[in-house]
Design a protein around this motif. Sequence first.
Motif, PDB file in Angstrom:
ATOM      1  N   LEU A 100     -76.851 -46.173  65.048  1.00  0.00           N
ATOM      2  CA  LEU A 100     -77.510 -45.493  63.929  1.00  0.00           C
ATOM      3  C   LEU A 100     -78.962 -45.937  63.843  1.00  0.00           C
ATOM      4  N   GLU A 101     -79.861 -44.976  63.837  1.00  0.00           N
ATOM      5  CA  GLU A 101     -81.290 -45.259  63.717  1.00  0.00           C
ATOM      6  C   GLU A 101     -81.596 -45.693  62.287  1.00  0.00           C
ATOM      7  N   THR A 102     -82.422 -46.707  62.135  1.00  0.00           N
ATOM      8  CA  THR A 102     -82.768 -47.190  60.798  1.00  0.00           C
ATOM      9  C   THR A 102     -83.914 -46.391  60.200  1.00  0.00           C
ATOM     10  N   GLY A 103     -84.055 -46.498  58.903  1.00  0.00           N
ATOM     11  CA  GLY A 103     -85.271 -46.030  58.259  1.00  0.00           C
ATOM     12  C   GLY A 103     -85.056 -45.175  57.038  1.00  0.00           C
ATOM     13  N   GLN A 104     -84.025 -44.326  57.081  1.00  0.00           N
ATOM     14  CA  GLN A 104     -83.914 -43.377  55.982  1.00  0.00           C
ATOM     15  C   GLN A 104     -83.202 -43.963  54.760  1.00  0.00           C
ATOM     16  N   GLU A 105     -82.452 -45.036  54.977  1.00  0.00           N
ATOM     17  CA  GLU A 105     -81.826 -45.689  53.822  1.00  0.00           C
ATOM     18  C   GLU A 105     -82.205 -47.162  53.830  1.00  0.00           C
ATOM     19  N   SER A 106     -81.918 -47.851  52.728  1.00  0.00           N
ATOM     20  CA  SER A 106     -82.216 -49.278  52.663  1.00  0.00           C
ATOM     21  C   SER A 106     -81.278 -50.027  53.605  1.00  0.00           C
ATOM     22  N   ALA A 107     -81.669 -51.238  53.986  1.00  0.00           N
ATOM     23  CA  ALA A 107     -80.826 -52.041  54.879  1.00  0.00           C
ATOM     24  C   ALA A 107     -79.492 -52.363  54.209  1.00  0.00           C
ATOM     25  N   ARG A 108     -79.502 -52.549  52.893  1.00  0.00           N
ATOM     26  CA  ARG A 108     -78.234 -52.921  52.240  1.00  0.00           C
ATOM     27  C   ARG A 108     -77.257 -51.746  52.241  1.00  0.00           C
ATOM     28  N   THR A 109     -77.778 -50.526  52.116  1.00  0.00           N
ATOM     29  CA  THR A 109     -76.881 -49.361  52.181  1.00  0.00           C
ATOM     30  C   THR A 109     -76.399 -49.135  53.615  1.00  0.00           C
ATOM     31  N   LEU A 110     -77.280 -49.324  54.578  1.00  0.00           N
ATOM     32  CA  LEU A 110     -76.857 -49.199  55.980  1.00  0.00           C
ATOM     33  C   LEU A 110     -75.755 -50.220  56.285  1.00  0.00           C
ATOM     34  N   LEU A 111     -75.972 -51.453  55.832  1.00  0.00           N
ATOM     35  CA  LEU A 111     -74.966 -52.500  56.067  1.00  0.00           C
ATOM     36  C   LEU A 111     -73.636 -52.138  55.402  1.00  0.00           C
ATOM     37  N   ASN A 171     -67.555 -50.138  67.880  1.00  0.00           N
ATOM     38  CA  ASN A 171     -68.625 -49.528  68.680  1.00  0.00           C
ATOM     39  C   ASN A 171     -69.713 -48.881  67.816  1.00  0.00           C
ATOM     40  N   LEU A 172     -69.660 -49.095  66.501  1.00  0.00           N
ATOM     41  CA  LEU A 172     -70.701 -48.558  65.617  1.00  0.00           C
ATOM     42  C   LEU A 172     -71.818 -49.595  65.478  1.00  0.00           C
ATOM     43  N   LYS A 173     -73.009 -49.235  65.920  1.00  0.00           N
ATOM     44  CA  LYS A 173     -74.106 -50.195  66.047  1.00  0.00           C
ATOM     45  C   LYS A 173     -75.358 -49.663  65.366  1.00  0.00           C
ATOM     46  N   VAL A 174     -76.436 -50.442  65.497  1.00  0.00           N
ATOM     47  CA  VAL A 174     -77.725 -50.060  64.913  1.00  0.00           C
ATOM     48  C   VAL A 174     -78.790 -49.987  66.006  1.00  0.00           C
ATOM     49  N   ASN A 175     -79.592 -48.929  65.976  1.00  0.00           N
ATOM     50  CA  ASN A 175     -80.832 -48.878  66.751  1.00  0.00           C
ATOM     51  C   ASN A 175     -81.945 -49.183  65.751  1.00  0.00           C
ATOM     52  N   PHE A 176     -82.485 -50.400  65.816  1.00  0.00           N
ATOM     53  CA  PHE A 176     -83.422 -50.821  64.778  1.00  0.00           C
ATOM     54  C   PHE A 176     -84.844 -50.377  65.107  1.00  0.00           C
ATOM     55  N   GLY A 227     -78.565 -57.635  61.390  1.00  0.00           N
ATOM     56  CA  GLY A 227     -78.713 -58.218  62.728  1.00  0.00           C
ATOM     57  C   GLY A 227     -77.447 -58.221  63.578  1.00  0.00           C
ATOM     58  N   ASP A 228     -76.293 -58.445  62.956  1.00  0.00           N
ATOM     59  CA  ASP A 228     -75.044 -58.520  63.733  1.00  0.00           C
ATOM     60  C   ASP A 228     -74.735 -57.199  64.432  1.00  0.00           C
ATOM     61  N   TYR A 229     -75.299 -56.109  63.942  1.00  0.00           N
ATOM     62  CA  TYR A 229     -74.961 -54.786  64.459  1.00  0.00           C
ATOM     63  C   TYR A 229     -76.020 -54.222  65.415  1.00  0.00           C
TER      64      TYR A 229
END
Length: 282
Positions: free
Chosen positions: A153-164, A174-179, A200-202
């Motif tokens: 999941l690309e970051t940016g459109q939501e806050s980090a706490r909501t993404l987490l 297999n669900l990860k983050v593209n930071f 970070g873990d993701y």
Amino acid sequence: MNRERMPIGVFTSPVEGHGPGVEDLLDMGVRHVQLQTPGPTHRSAEDARRIAHRYREAGIAVTLVFCGFPGDNYESIPIVRRTVGLVPPETRQQRVQHTKDIADFAALVGAQGIGIHIGFVSEDWASPEFAAIARVVAGLADHCADLGLTMNLETGQESARTLLHLLETVDRKNLKVNFDPANMIMYGSGDPLPALRQVGDYVASCHCKDAVWSDSPGESWGLEVPLGEGDVDVERFVATLHGIGYDGPLTIEREIAGPRQIEDMRAGVRLLQGVKEKLDIA
Ligand code: MG
């Protein structure tokens, strides 16, 4: 032989004339790419095999294939909110199918995963909208898992706490983050480095992109600029990635087209090489 830690890569397109081609990549010394997915009429199994062959022959690894959808519109933040990713309900069903098709294509290209902007995830975790998007992401992550792919999941459109919270709710290995640190600035969704530590873990991939904060963060766009010229502190960004144990590619993204894009990417490669040397990452 030890695998190189944090090899430098770029985000490009397999469509000729859109982003650096194989010759440009070899000339830059780049051996890792993320690819923008071609349009629906250019992603047959035959297209995938041809693209896989082209990069493999050149010794270039395709790490991610990034999803894009007809109708995505990045003109302004309110328009992104209405049009981008899996969040808008009117296009969701069709885009879920598109995402599955792109994952099938990515597997044939030999990528490790797909990257995706899912859109503005609701910050109200108890809302039906949040629950609906979590269900959609879970289904797609399972489709990717069946193909041996990650879903980043690309970051940016939501806050980090909501993404987490979304990552924890969906709860798929297999669900990860593209930071993308610049997106956090462009969308005004938070200071990138604390956000990076939070999820970070993701983090399984990243974009090395830079941007300047807008005067009204969250309402109007911040400005995307060449790597090293914006408010992302690139050295601290790479050091923070290193600190969370990330050793995957540093993939340069530059959201302009033409020869200038390639020149800016070339300068980005040099910048990242310098940062890696300084931080003793080889
Ligand atoms: Mg990005």
